[in-house]
Write an enzyme that holds these catalytic residues in place. Sequence first.
Site, short mmCIF file in Angstrom:
data_model
loop_
_atom_site.label_atom_id
_atom_site.label_comp_id
_atom_site.label_asym_id
_atom_site.label_seq_id
_atom_site.Cartn_x
_atom_site.Cartn_y
_atom_site.Cartn_z
N HIS A 179 0.86 -1.19 0.00
CA HIS A 179 0.00 0.00 0.00
C HIS A 179 0.90 1.24 0.00
CE1 HIS A 179 -3.93 -1.69 2.03
NE2 HIS A 179 -4.18 -1.43 0.76
N CYS A 273 -2.56 2.89 9.11
CA CYS A 273 -3.61 1.96 8.68
C CYS A 273 -4.83 2.02 9.60
CB CYS A 273 -3.10 0.53 8.68
SG CYS A 273 -1.72 0.24 7.58
N1 ARG Z 1 -4.50 -7.03 6.48
C1 ARG Z 1 -4.81 -5.80 5.81
C2 ARG Z 1 -4.73 -5.98 4.31
O1 ARG Z 1 -3.88 -6.70 3.85
C3 ARG Z 1 -3.88 -4.72 6.25
C4 ARG Z 1 -4.25 -3.37 5.75
C5 ARG Z 1 -3.32 -2.32 6.19
N2 ARG Z 1 -3.85 -1.04 5.92
C6 ARG Z 1 -3.18 -0.06 5.33
N3 ARG Z 1 -3.77 1.11 5.24
N4 ARG Z 1 -2.01 -0.24 4.80
O2 ARG Z 1 -5.52 -5.44 3.58
#
Ligand code: ARG
Length: 280
Positions: A179, A273
């Site tokens: 991300h 996150c």
């Molecule tokens: N387990 C989640 C996923 O893989 C984690 C998300 C993390 N969020 C973020 N904004 N990077 O989607």
Amino acid sequence: MTERDLLPTRQPRPRTYLMCPPEHYVVEYAINPWMDTTTPVDTALAVKQWDGLRQTMVDLGHTVHVLNPTPGLPDMVFAANGAFVVDGVAYGAKFRYPQRADEAAGHRAFYEARDDYRFVAPTQINEGEGDFAYLPNAHGGIALAGYGFRTEPAAHAEAAEALGRPVISLKLVDPRFYHLDVALAALDDENVTYFPGAFSEASQQVLAQLFPNAVIADEADALAFALNLVSDGHNVVINTESAAYGEKVAAAGYHPVMVELGELKKGGGSIKCCIAELRD
Ligand code: ARG
């Protein structure tokens, strides 16, 4: 006079945030390289750490709204993924993986229940602030958007249309930094911090052109999820694993604030996150 006295004064601005407690947080599926379904998660500890983060944001003078967690949606604690809000317009999320798809409805309901936001439903896959950042004073107000793992480039154009702002597309190339918000963060209204190695060569050039004063992080910082931070323009909230990075933002005139959030790293996330910013 020390060199630090000559730095610009970094002014905090009060913010409004949305968070969702990890009451149903577990790691039962793996959709990023950090998730390991064989490593046990201490849900009670996650809730305690999360509450420490919420309290820190309140103590810094910010408003925190809390979204009700839904049983069976263990990643809902990662509230940043639910939408991207700029000038009162909430561009909704459409999750990449079916395991998280139903989270979008909870976020949508939050915005639709409030008069101060206009919700725009997405047609393209995008994971909200996971892949979008906003700099209100950079080049008149621009959004940065990641693609390569989760968000589709077509969503960048859709966001530009929904928000009426330029959206700069940046290509993520390292699956550990799947991300945008684990590779780059806004430190204030005009400047960013990022780990160049998470981006394609061309996107590194774009970032260097737009942000000559960026605070550059190294791979160890990025692996500690240091860049998954939330800043109010002065206070830069980072996780306790990121002490070395804290010194870098301090040297740039910001004030690092450390919060323990280790249990959430097992899901592939940290400070940012867990926090969506609601920009009125
Ligand atoms: N387990 C989640 C996923 O893989 C984690 C998300 C993390 N969020 C973020 N904004 N990077 O989607």
